[in-house]
Scaffold this motif. Structure first.
Motif, PDB file in Angstrom:
ATOM      1  N   THR A 775      29.296  13.785  53.546  1.00 23.75           N
ATOM      2  CA  THR A 775      28.993  12.979  52.355  1.00 23.75           C
ATOM      3  C   THR A 775      27.946  11.922  52.684  1.00 23.75           C
ATOM      4  O   THR A 775      26.999  11.688  51.910  1.00 23.75           O
ATOM      5  N   ARG A 776      28.102  11.287  53.830  1.00 21.03           N
ATOM      6  CA  ARG A 776      27.175  10.232  54.226  1.00 21.03           C
ATOM      7  C   ARG A 776      25.760  10.786  54.390  1.00 21.03           C
ATOM      8  O   ARG A 776      24.772  10.138  54.032  1.00 21.03           O
ATOM      9  N   LYS A 777      25.656  11.984  54.936  1.00 27.46           N
ATOM     10  CA  LYS A 777      24.330  12.610  55.078  1.00 27.46           C
ATOM     11  C   LYS A 777      23.649  12.753  53.719  1.00 27.46           C
ATOM     12  O   LYS A 777      22.450  12.484  53.570  1.00 27.46           O
ATOM     13  N   LEU A 778      24.435  13.164  52.732  1.00 24.97           N
ATOM     14  CA  LEU A 778      23.865  13.409  51.407  1.00 24.97           C
ATOM     15  C   LEU A 778      23.511  12.108  50.696  1.00 24.97           C
ATOM     16  O   LEU A 778      22.453  12.005  50.050  1.00 24.97           O
ATOM     17  N   THR A 779      24.388  11.082  50.797  1.00 27.40           N
ATOM     18  CA  THR A 779      24.058   9.805  50.148  1.00 27.40           C
ATOM     19  C   THR A 779      22.868   9.133  50.839  1.00 27.40           C
ATOM     20  O   THR A 779      22.049   8.487  50.188  1.00 27.40           O
ATOM     21  N   ASP A 780      22.769   9.291  52.149  1.00 27.98           N
ATOM     22  CA  ASP A 780      21.607   8.744  52.866  1.00 27.98           C
ATOM     23  C   ASP A 780      20.329   9.441  52.411  1.00 27.98           C
ATOM     24  O   ASP A 780      19.280   8.799  52.224  1.00 27.98           O
ATOM     25  N   ALA A 781      20.432  10.765  52.230  1.00 28.85           N
ATOM     26  CA  ALA A 781      19.269  11.519  51.766  1.00 28.85           C
ATOM     27  C   ALA A 781      18.855  11.043  50.384  1.00 28.85           C
ATOM     28  O   ALA A 781      17.649  10.912  50.084  1.00 28.85           O
ATOM     29  N   TYR A 782      19.845  10.766  49.531  1.00 30.46           N
ATOM     30  CA  TYR A 782      19.521  10.283  48.171  1.00 30.46           C
ATOM     31  C   TYR A 782      18.830   8.918  48.233  1.00 30.46           C
ATOM     32  O   TYR A 782      17.870   8.665  47.507  1.00 30.46           O
ATOM     33  N   SER A 783      19.356   8.051  49.120  1.00 33.70           N
ATOM     34  CA  SER A 783      18.771   6.712  49.230  1.00 33.70           C
ATOM     35  C   SER A 783      17.306   6.776  49.656  1.00 33.70           C
ATOM     36  O   SER A 783      16.491   5.937  49.262  1.00 33.70           O
ATOM     37  N   LYS A 784      16.987   7.767  50.480  1.00 39.81           N
ATOM     38  CA  LYS A 784      15.615   7.888  50.978  1.00 39.81           C
ATOM     39  C   LYS A 784      14.685   8.567  49.976  1.00 39.81           C
ATOM     40  O   LYS A 784      13.524   8.174  49.819  1.00 39.81           O
ATOM     41  N   SER A 785      15.177   9.607  49.278  1.00 42.54           N
ATOM     42  CA  SER A 785      14.291  10.426  48.434  1.00 42.54           C
ATOM     43  C   SER A 785      14.511  10.245  46.935  1.00 42.54           C
ATOM     44  O   SER A 785      13.680  10.678  46.126  1.00 42.54           O
ATOM     45  N   GLY A 786      15.636   9.629  46.558  1.00 44.23           N
ATOM     46  CA  GLY A 786      15.927   9.461  45.135  1.00 44.23           C
ATOM     47  C   GLY A 786      16.596  10.660  44.512  1.00 44.23           C
ATOM     48  O   GLY A 786      16.800  10.698  43.286  1.00 44.23           O
ATOM     49  N   SER A 787      16.916  11.670  45.322  1.00 46.14           N
ATOM     50  CA  SER A 787      17.617  12.848  44.792  1.00 46.14           C
ATOM     51  C   SER A 787      18.414  13.515  45.912  1.00 46.14           C
ATOM     52  O   SER A 787      18.099  13.343  47.099  1.00 46.14           O
ATOM     53  N   LEU A 788      19.413  14.244  45.514  1.00 45.46           N
ATOM     54  CA  LEU A 788      20.177  15.013  46.483  1.00 45.46           C
ATOM     55  C   LEU A 788      19.399  16.271  46.856  1.00 45.46           C
ATOM     56  O   LEU A 788      18.594  16.782  46.046  1.00 45.46           O
ATOM     57  N   PRO A 789      19.578  16.812  48.048  1.00 45.79           N
ATOM     58  CA  PRO A 789      18.883  18.039  48.442  1.00 45.79           C
ATOM     59  C   PRO A 789      19.105  19.157  47.426  1.00 45.79           C
ATOM     60  O   PRO A 789      20.205  19.295  46.860  1.00 45.79           O
ATOM     61  N   GLN A 790      18.082  19.939  47.194  1.00 51.39           N
ATOM     62  CA  GLN A 790      18.159  21.022  46.219  1.00 51.39           C
ATOM     63  C   GLN A 790      19.166  22.078  46.670  1.00 51.39           C
ATOM     64  O   GLN A 790      19.291  22.381  47.847  1.00 51.39           O
ATOM     65  N   GLU A 791      19.899  22.650  45.706  1.00 52.69           N
ATOM     66  CA  GLU A 791      20.810  23.757  45.997  1.00 52.69           C
ATOM     67  C   GLU A 791      20.600  24.851  44.954  1.00 52.69           C
ATOM     68  O   GLU A 791      20.277  24.578  43.797  1.00 52.69           O
ATOM     69  N   THR A 792      20.789  26.078  45.396  1.00 51.28           N
ATOM     70  CA  THR A 792      20.536  27.224  44.510  1.00 51.28           C
ATOM     71  C   THR A 792      21.821  28.012  44.317  1.00 51.28           C
ATOM     72  O   THR A 792      22.449  28.444  45.303  1.00 51.28           O
ATOM     73  N   PRO A 793      22.214  28.234  43.056  1.00 45.13           N
ATOM     74  CA  PRO A 793      23.432  29.025  42.831  1.00 45.13           C
ATOM     75  C   PRO A 793      23.182  30.495  43.171  1.00 45.13           C
ATOM     76  O   PRO A 793      22.051  30.975  43.089  1.00 45.13           O
ATOM     77  N   PHE A 794      24.255  31.191  43.549  1.00 45.69           N
ATOM     78  CA  PHE A 794      24.092  32.633  43.801  1.00 45.69           C
ATOM     79  C   PHE A 794      24.357  33.432  42.525  1.00 45.69           C
ATOM     80  O   PHE A 794      24.178  34.664  42.500  1.00 45.69           O
ATOM     81  N   GLY A 795      24.727  32.737  41.435  1.00 47.58           N
ATOM     82  CA  GLY A 795      24.950  33.418  40.168  1.00 47.58           C
ATOM     83  C   GLY A 795      25.072  32.421  39.035  1.00 47.58           C
ATOM     84  O   GLY A 795      25.372  31.243  39.242  1.00 47.58           O
ATOM     85  N   ARG A 796      24.793  32.895  37.797  1.00 50.87           N
ATOM     86  CA  ARG A 796      24.908  32.044  36.607  1.00 50.87           C
ATOM     87  C   ARG A 796      25.529  32.851  35.477  1.00 50.87           C
ATOM     88  O   ARG A 796      25.402  34.076  35.421  1.00 50.87           O
ATOM     89  N   ASP A 797      26.168  32.101  34.565  1.00 48.67           N
ATOM     90  CA  ASP A 797      26.682  32.709  33.348  1.00 48.67           C
ATOM     91  C   ASP A 797      26.720  31.629  32.278  1.00 48.67           C
ATOM     92  O   ASP A 797      27.683  30.836  32.214  1.00 48.67           O
ATOM     93  N   GLY A 798      25.658  31.535  31.492  1.00 46.42           N
ATOM     94  CA  GLY A 798      25.603  30.518  30.452  1.00 46.42           C
ATOM     95  C   GLY A 798      25.702  29.122  31.031  1.00 46.42           C
ATOM     96  O   GLY A 798      24.836  28.693  31.805  1.00 46.42           O
ATOM     97  N   ASP A 799      26.749  28.410  30.638  1.00 46.68           N
ATOM     98  CA  ASP A 799      26.923  27.020  31.090  1.00 46.68           C
ATOM     99  C   ASP A 799      27.593  26.922  32.455  1.00 46.68           C
ATOM    100  O   ASP A 799      28.028  25.837  32.851  1.00 46.68           O
ATOM    101  N   PHE A 800      27.654  28.016  33.182  1.00 51.16           N
ATOM    102  CA  PHE A 800      28.306  28.020  34.494  1.00 51.16           C
ATOM    103  C   PHE A 800      27.324  28.453  35.581  1.00 51.16           C
ATOM    104  O   PHE A 800      26.561  29.411  35.398  1.00 51.16           O
ATOM    105  N   SER A 801      27.371  27.730  36.695  1.00 51.65           N
ATOM    106  CA  SER A 801      26.626  28.134  37.891  1.00 51.65           C
ATOM    107  C   SER A 801      27.633  28.287  39.025  1.00 51.65           C
ATOM    108  O   SER A 801      28.618  27.532  39.109  1.00 51.65           O
ATOM    109  N   PHE A 802      27.340  29.258  39.921  1.00 44.12           N
ATOM    110  CA  PHE A 802      28.276  29.561  40.997  1.00 44.12           C
ATOM    111  C   PHE A 802      27.594  29.305  42.341  1.00 44.12           C
ATOM    112  O   PHE A 802      26.452  29.721  42.570  1.00 44.12           O
ATOM    113  N   PHE A 803      28.358  28.632  43.234  1.00 36.51           N
ATOM    114  CA  PHE A 803      27.817  28.272  44.542  1.00 36.51           C
ATOM    115  C   PHE A 803      28.776  28.727  45.642  1.00 36.51           C
ATOM    116  O   PHE A 803      30.000  28.676  45.484  1.00 36.51           O
ATOM    117  N   ALA A 804      28.192  29.144  46.744  1.00 37.21           N
ATOM    118  CA  ALA A 804      28.976  29.520  47.927  1.00 37.21           C
ATOM    119  C   ALA A 804      28.019  29.616  49.106  1.00 37.21           C
ATOM    120  O   ALA A 804      26.796  29.763  48.926  1.00 37.21           O
TER     121      ALA A 804
END
Length: 958
Positions: A775-804
């Motif tokens: 968690t600390r890695k991600l909040t530190d990254a946000y503090s430096k860049s203004g956003s969390l690192p990008q993540e890509t879902p492996f699938g979508r269905d309308g209002d749902f995205s799936f991650f693994a």
């Protein structure tokens, strides 16, 4: 014993017991009982038989205290206080008996100028092989009893011998027990003489010191004769020689010990001490009751009579000798014959040295066993007398598990493991740093001794008229107070306690709207002071309160509970908090509810702290070191949990009466963080509505916490059905709501026990730290860049995205919501559990939703289910999910936030923190190889949850 009352001063002509005095032997009685002393029977023996001493042992006290009524009045008085262990109660009553008996025998002591008139009290038999502890115990008993005609019994073991010397040098009368061999006796006599010489060399008086060396007799013949009989049954060619020594070895052995005494008494060394008025250390013949009916019932009295000796007889043997005993100076008869008997025993391979060594070891063990029985009887009686004031438990187990639990309890008894826990022995667990984390064992007594600080705070809170208390914390800092808030509600005249342990912005805002900021007391609770959530919650509400009450007053609305020297303490001082309460650094968060982390909010909300802590004290003392495992409530429960886990029953299903339902949330953290590591542990299952037996596999233990004054008939019936079906059930009856404090301690102790049985360190939480790091890695990254690192879902269905992670993604069909759930639930096997981990606002509607979803999975898959909200579970069950058994199947649920809240002084918001926590949690699950799927809901949360719930129900059943 038959006692004939006689006129004082009268003597009975021809009484063989009185005749012993003519030969220089003193008859002592191996028996003590309160009524026997109080009704004049003991005094009658002193008068009639010239009785000159009394010995006691645990077996004697066990019969007297555990099974009679002599002690009931005192027992009730001691037990009613609730602040005494079984060993405290035993010792108090035993010492009273010893003192009363010493009073009866004091005239004998006076008449014999301190040679006789003694009553013996044993040091704890548990100390038979521990020198320093025996010395300390002897000194303590001597000081406590405070009678000149007391003898402290110390075993003549190898570790006991230096303790004898030290006690004698300290001026303590000693009865050295458990002597079987001539070699052991020689060492003991040397210890006595050396102790006297040390004391005399310091210019101290030695004339008042007395000692006896208890040389055991009949037990030797018992083992030797059995060897002889076994050989005779096989027609041994030495049959005649074997028969010739049968029943004679013990007496011959004793005569040789007496010959050594005579030799030493003539030495120049002893004569020097004699001139300083030293008393001899007399040989005391012990175990003189005849076991073999082929022998005379007075054999071990008649054959062991001589000057400067004592014979301590059990009542039956004393009655027999009075009736038909014949006294003569037998100890010095036929010494050559005695030597011949011992030589023959050696030639015939009867192994007297081996027999005596075995008897010493068996004696130490037997005395400890007797003491266990004694303390167990006292503990059982203590529980009975406490009645409903002490929570009770009934355990119903299938036969195989029942046998394994009983075996484990007996192993703990033999190993003294309960005492080792209270002695802070880290080897009970893994031998690492566990000893540093056991301060919680004594925290109730410690807090009672400092209760004025808390009651003063309580009065001030009431006087200041706060309407609300908002506690800001996580895990151990919040879950205990939450139990108190949910169980006791608002107390008359005191503010209402609310507990916030979330970073969800909607939930934070809901709590802000729930209270009147201008009249709220904020308790910022953080052990380390560096935990992310309490710090950002403090920052947010400090700023909100500042706007409500102004800069000058805001600090006076805040209280900190934190460990000394923490970051939170620095913040509290800087912001001029009203009060700072310290925790104990060496109490882990999940064991801290009975420290200031639980008691400060308890005080603020108006609980009766005296009643609360004194009730908890009852359970702490019931779990004390002196309560054997079979009667120890914490050990019993912990053994069931630990042994069950090793037998595949690692899902501890918590069922609680509605009035105390929230206790399960606290128990989840305690068990999961303490035991879920190294691929082992307990998986707590809280809040899963009960179902018929067929819905459960063979991986469950049910823990039913039943509030007796507010029972739930449906729960009672469901538990009864499960029990009848053979499921393991521990039913705990809680007498009143305040007695939930007893369960705090019972379960803390039980969890430590379970951890020891499972084989892990019950006091660290390595995988909680792993999530914090991510968690600390991600909040530190946000503090430096203004956003969390990008993540890509492996699938979508309308209002749902799936991650693994890539490994999990390969096993999952991401083409649709139903498809991905079907493939995820398809990985569930018997013995697994499914955990729903929802990073959304925790309110009435979402709690109902997650409960419905988990039951659909439970009923379809017949597996255990957990329903958790993030991030609070990260400091609770999150440890077990990552570090415990790899039997979890995880569905993490995240969603877009409707609105967000800024964190004062930081670039990130609450929404960002929650997202970072969810992703950090998920990353560690993946890293640990867990079967994990994350479903993210875009847009309307209520609509998304409704569709997700329908899909879960449909695909779990597919």
């Amino acid at each position: 014993m038959n006692v004939v009352q006689k006129t004082p001063g009268a003597q009975e002509a021809g009484n063989p017991l009185q005749t012993l005095e003519k030969f220089g032997q003193s008859p002592w009685l191996d028996f003590i009982q309160r009524s026997f002393v109080q009704n004049g029977s003991l005094a009658g023996l002193v008068e009639k038989d010239r009785l000159k001493g009394v010995t006691s042992n645990p077996a004697i006290f066990e019969k007297a205290m555990g099974h009679g009524t002599d002690y009931d009045d005192q027992f009730k008085a001691l037990a009613s206080k609730g602040n005494a262990t079984a060993s405290d109660i035993y010792e108090t009553m035993a010492i009273d008996d010893i003192r009363e008996a010493t009073g009866v025998l004091k005239p004998v002591w006076d008449e014999t100028k301190g040679l006789d008139g003694y009553v013996s009290l044993e040091v704890s038999p548990y100390l038979g092989m521990r020198t320093d502890e025996t010395i300390a115990e002897a000194k303590r008993l001597w000081k406590t009893v405070d009678r000149p005609n007391l003898m402290v019994k110390i075993p003549g073991t190898e570790p006991g011998v230096p303790a004898v010397r030290a006690a004698i040098a300290d001026g303590i009368n000693v009865n050295v027990t458990l002597l079987f061999s001539l070699d052991a006796y020689k060492k003991v006599l040397e210890a006595y003489i050396s102790g006297l010489e040390e004391r005399h060399g310091k210019g101290l008086d030695i004339s008042h010191i007395a000692s006896v060396a208890s040389f055991f007799v009949s037990r030797i013949d018992g083992l030797i004769d059995k060897k002889i009989d076994d050989r005779l049954a096989k027609n041994d060619p030495e049959s005649a020689a074997l028969k010739a020594v049968r029943g004679k070895v013990a007496i011959a052995n004793a005569k040789m010990a007496y010959q050594h005494y005579l030799e030493v008494s003539r030495s120049e060394r002893w004569q020097t001490l004699l001139k300083a008025k030293a008393n001899p250390q007399r040989l005391l013949w012990a175990s003189t009751g005849t076991k073999d009916k082929a022998y005379s019932d007075v054999l071990y009295v008649e054959e062991l009579i001589g000057a400067d000796t004592v014979n301590t007889m059990p009542p039956a043997t004393m009655d027999a000798f009075r009736d038909h005993g014949m006294a003569r100076n037998s100890l010095t008869e036929d010494i050559e014959g005695a030597k011949h008997v011992l030589a023959e025993a050696d030639r015939l391979g009867l192994d007297l040295p081996g027999v005596t060594s075995k008897l010493v070891a068996d004696g130490v063990s037997a005395f400890a066993d007797s003491f266990d029985q004694l303390l167990g009887a006292v503990a059982a009686k203590q529980v009975a007398l406490a009645g409903a004031r002490l929570n009770s438990a009934k355990i119903s187990l299938p036969s195989d598990l029942d046998e394994a639990v009983k075996a484990s309890l007996d192993a703990w008894r033999k190993d003294g493991t309960v005492r080792r826990i209270w002695e802070r022995d880290a080897s009970v667990w893994t031998g690492k740093d566990e000893a540093d984390w056991l301060i919680w064992l004594d925290i109730i007594d410690e807090r009672i001794s400092h209760i004025d600080e808390l009651t003063s705070f309580q009065r001030e809170v009431k006087e200041r008229g706060f309407s609300d208390i908002l506690l800001l914390g996580m895990g151990g800092s919040s879950l205990g107070p939450e139990v108190l808030a949910e169980t006791f509600g608002k107390r008359g005249g005191y503010p209402t306690l609310h507990v916030l342990d979330s970073t969800d912005p909607q939930q934070v805002k809901a709590f802000e709207n729930k209270v009147d900021l201008a009249s709220t007391l904020f308790i910022v609770s953080s052990k380390s002071g560096g935990t992310l959530e309490p710090n950002i919650l403090k920052a947010y509400f400090f700023e909100a309160a500042r706007r409500a009450v102004g800069d000058d007053k805001v600090g006076s609305h805040f209280v900190a509970v934190t460990d000394p020297g923490s970051h939170m303490e620095e913040v509290a001082k800087s912001d001029r908090f009203w009060k700072i309460f310290h925790g104990q650094k060496q109490i882990g968060g999940r064991y801290s509810v009975l420290s200031n982390f639980g008691l400060v909010p308890a005080a603020a909300m108006g609980l009766d702290l005296h009643e609360f802590l004194e009730s908890g004290q009852r359970m702490a003392y019931a779990c004390g070191s002196g309560t054997p495992p079979l009667q120890n409530p914490g050990v019993q429960l912990g053994t069931v949990l630990g042994v069950a886990a090793k037998h595949g029953r690692d899902k501890v299903t918590i069922v609680a009466s509605p009035a105390i339902y929230d206790l399960g949330a606290w128990l989840e953290q305690l068990m999961a963080e303490s035991t879920g590591k190294n691929g082992l542990g307990l998986i707590p299952i809280d809040g899963e509505t009960l179902a018929p037996p067929e819905h459960y596999g063979h991986d469950r233990v049910f823990a039913y916490l039943r509030l007796s004054d507010a029972p739930d008939a449906a729960q009672d019936k469901a538990i009864e059905v499960l029990q009848q079906a053979g499921h393991p059930v521990v039913s705990i009856t809680i007498g009143s709501p305040v007695q939930i404090v007893q369960e705090f301690f019972r379960w803390e102790f039980a969890t430590a026990v379970a951890g020891a049985i499972i084989g892990i360190n019950a006091f660290d939480q390595p995988d909680v730290e792993a999530s914090k790091i991510e968690t600390r890695k991600l909040t530190d990254a946000y503090s430096k860049s203004g956003s969390l690192p990008q993540e890509t879902p492996f699938g979508r269905d309308g209002d749902f995205s799936f991650f693994a992670d890539p490994t999990n993604a390969k096993a999952l069909d991401g083409s649709s919501l139903n498809a991905v759930l079907k493939s995820q639930f398809g990985r569930v096997k018997a013995g697994d559990y499914v955990a729903l981990l929802a990073y959304i606002q925790r309110d009435t509607e979402t709690r109902q939703w997650i409960q419905t979803a988990r039951l659909a999975i439970r009923d379809a898959k017949k597996v255990a289910t957990a329903a958790e909200f993030g991030p609070r579970f990260l400091h609770s069950t999150g440890q077990a999910y990552k570090g415990g058994p790899a039997s979890g199947v995880f569905l993490q649920i995240t969603a877009d936030d409707v609105a967000d809240l800024s964190v004062p002084g930081e670039k990130y918001s609450f929404g960002v923190v929650k997202a970072a926590q969810a992703r950090g949690d998920f990353d560690v699950l993946a890293e640990r190889g867990r079967r994990a799927l994350r479903v993210h809901i875009h847009g309307n949360l209520a609509a998304g949850l409704e569709r997700l719930g329908q899909a879960i129900a449909s695909e779990a059943a597919a």
